[in-house]
Design a protein around this motif. Sequence first.
Motif, PDB file in Angstrom:
ATOM      1  N   GLU A   1       0.784  -1.228   0.000  1.00 20.50           N
ATOM      2  CA  GLU A   1       0.000   0.000   0.000  1.00 20.50           C
ATOM      3  C   GLU A   1       0.818   1.282   0.000  1.00 20.50           C
ATOM      4  OE1 GLU A   1       0.523  -1.870   2.601  1.00 20.50           O
ATOM      5  OE2 GLU A   1       0.377  -0.779   4.478  1.00 20.50           O
TER       6      GLU A   1
ATOM      7  N   TRP B   1       6.640   2.988   2.169  1.00 19.19           N
ATOM      8  CA  TRP B   1       7.173   2.468   3.434  1.00 19.19           C
ATOM      9  C   TRP B   1       7.087   0.945   3.445  1.00 19.19           C
ATOM     10  CZ3 TRP B   1       6.064  -0.600   7.501  1.00 19.19           C
ATOM     11  CH2 TRP B   1       6.737  -0.388   8.701  1.00 19.19           C
ATOM     12  N   ARG B   2       5.938   0.413   3.056  1.00 16.86           N
ATOM     13  CA  ARG B   2       5.728  -1.044   3.063  1.00 16.86           C
ATOM     14  C   ARG B   2       6.693  -1.723   2.089  1.00 16.86           C
ATOM     15  NH1 ARG B   2       3.989  -3.553   6.743  1.00 16.86           N
ATOM     16  NH2 ARG B   2       2.567  -1.844   7.122  1.00 16.86           N
TER      17      ARG B   2
ATOM     18  N   ARG C   1       3.479  -4.006  13.060  1.00 19.49           N
ATOM     19  CA  ARG C   1       2.139  -3.738  13.620  1.00 19.49           C
ATOM     20  C   ARG C   1       1.783  -4.778  14.683  1.00 19.49           C
ATOM     21  NH1 ARG C   1      -1.770  -2.231   8.539  1.00 19.49           N
ATOM     22  NH2 ARG C   1      -0.451  -0.570   7.673  1.00 19.49           N
TER      23      ARG C   1
ATOM     24  N   PHE D   1       3.610   3.622  18.150  1.00 20.81           N
ATOM     25  CA  PHE D   1       2.722   4.424  17.293  1.00 20.81           C
ATOM     26  C   PHE D   1       2.008   5.537  18.073  1.00 20.81           C
ATOM     27  CE2 PHE D   1       2.204   0.345  14.633  1.00 20.81           C
ATOM     28  CZ  PHE D   1       3.193   0.726  13.736  1.00 20.81           C
TER      29      PHE D   1
ATOM     30  N   ALA E   1      -1.419   0.661  13.569  1.00 19.76           N
ATOM     31  CA  ALA E   1      -0.738   1.913  13.210  1.00 19.76           C
ATOM     32  C   ALA E   1      -1.736   3.068  13.097  1.00 19.76           C
ATOM     33  CB  ALA E   1       0.014   1.740  11.893  1.00 19.76           C
TER      34      ALA E   1
ATOM     35  N   ARG F   1      -1.866   5.846  16.184  1.00 19.41           N
ATOM     36  CA  ARG F   1      -1.454   7.188  15.734  1.00 19.41           C
ATOM     37  C   ARG F   1      -2.592   8.181  15.939  1.00 19.41           C
ATOM     38  NH1 ARG F   1       1.873   5.196  10.352  1.00 19.41           N
ATOM     39  NH2 ARG F   1       3.690   4.478  11.520  1.00 19.41           N
TER      40      ARG F   1
ATOM     41  N   PHE G   1      -3.970   4.451   4.062  1.00 15.46           N
ATOM     42  CA  PHE G   1      -2.505   4.450   3.930  1.00 15.46           C
ATOM     43  C   PHE G   1      -2.034   4.564   2.476  1.00 15.46           C
ATOM     44  CE2 PHE G   1      -2.022   2.192   8.245  1.00 15.46           C
ATOM     45  CZ  PHE G   1      -1.428   3.271   8.844  1.00 15.46           C
TER      46      PHE G   1
ATOM     47  N   HIS H   1      -1.645   9.926   8.769  1.00 21.13           N
ATOM     48  CA  HIS H   1      -1.001   8.825   9.487  1.00 21.13           C
ATOM     49  C   HIS H   1       0.152   8.210   8.702  1.00 21.13           C
ATOM     50  CE1 HIS H   1      -4.745   7.852  12.226  1.00 21.13           C
ATOM     51  NE2 HIS H   1      -4.389   9.127  12.269  1.00 21.13           N
TER      52      HIS H   1
ATOM     53  N   ASP I   1       6.379   8.574   8.802  1.00 23.59           N
ATOM     54  CA  ASP I   1       7.124   7.547   8.055  1.00 23.59           C
ATOM     55  C   ASP I   1       8.569   7.973   7.776  1.00 23.59           C
ATOM     56  OD1 ASP I   1       5.253   5.544   7.948  1.00 23.59           O
ATOM     57  OD2 ASP I   1       4.838   5.693   5.813  1.00 23.59           O
TER      58      ASP I   1
HETATM   59  O1  AHR Z   1       2.473  -0.127   9.910  1.00 21.25           O
HETATM   60  C1  AHR Z   1       3.231   0.942   9.448  1.00 21.25           C
HETATM   61  C2  AHR Z   1       2.478   1.731   8.438  1.00 21.25           C
HETATM   62  O2  AHR Z   1       2.000   0.921   7.392  1.00 21.25           O
HETATM   63  C3  AHR Z   1       3.284   2.790   7.728  1.00 21.25           C
HETATM   64  O3  AHR Z   1       3.299   3.998   8.358  1.00 21.25           O
HETATM   65  C4  AHR Z   1       2.521   2.919   6.458  1.00 21.25           C
HETATM   66  O4  AHR Z   1       3.123   3.718   5.498  1.00 21.25           O
HETATM   67  C5  AHR Z   1       2.343   1.508   6.159  1.00 21.25           C
HETATM   68  O5  AHR Z   1       1.705   1.164   5.072  1.00 21.25           O
END
Ligand code: AHR
Length: 325
Positions: free
Chosen positions: A46, A49-50, A126, A143, A175, A179, A204, A230, A259
Amino acid sequence: MKKKLLSIVLCVAMVMSMATGCSKASTQTSGDNDKLVVGFAQIGQESGWRDAETASIQFYAGQKIDSIELKFADAQQKQENQIKAIKSFIEMGVDVIGLAPVVETGWDAVFTEAKEAGIPIVLVDRMADVDEKLYSTFIGSDFILEGKNAAIEMATLLGGKGKIVELEGTVGASAANDRKKGFDDEMAASYPDIQILESQTGDFTRAKGKEVMESFLKTYGDQINGVYAHNDDMMLGAIEAIKEAGLKPGVDVKAVSIDGVKGIFEAMAAGEANVTVECNPLLGPQFFEVCEKLKAGETVDKWIKSDEGIYRQDTAATDLPTRKY
Ligand code: AHR
């Protein structure tokens, strides 16, 4: 060029780790070799970052191909696919299962199956809302603290006064839940003159972040003094929406997100975003170190916290070349 290199590394690592592309993981058994066999059930793709987290895990395993066998499943944002992947890892008899849970709840049954099979579960980035006994450790960020820090940064930018909107992460994800809690609680406790006009999920993703920001702008127009997202990807989408509405992101609408991806540093360097609260996705080395320990029967800390900073517009141009994701 760097992006291209990253995607080549990702592809090579994917082949080496026998990536499955969806919930069905490889049916290869751990067999009689001495390798550390790890199943990893990733959420999907998504955000940037992922992708960086996936690359970190696959790259590490790819470099240690003689001692690590990684079975990687991409769940395409669906909990049912992650559960299927975990079940297939249990069938294969892997040594350790790694999971970045897409949402917090609904894991008890499958984690119990893993426990009964004697396979430790490592939560990566997570959290899952289950009894502590059902997982070995959580490797990742605080978070709630990230949300609180984002609130303090936003309040400083607004001089303690103004109206803001909030772009939340995936509904039910730790997350997003934490957050939001960290941010909203800090605002309510310390900044009574800042009003959160509306808060909605942008899942996200950049596309959804843009779409939701467009609707906020239609409803509230130039009443909006700030946007808290977020994650950075949603903020990058929101920035596009703000510009298309004829406003200046980072100036008319202050922008604080979480992030620390390269794209947000570029936006900060261009004056279009203000602050990013870092969340480290480069968890591959720590993850496999923990897996080795668990395989050896050692105990590990219940929460292995990431070390993270806060980055602002004034240093973004000099920080940018040092960013690794
Ligand atoms: O779990 C972390 C979050 O998941 C990150 O901040 C986000 O960008 C990702 O997809």
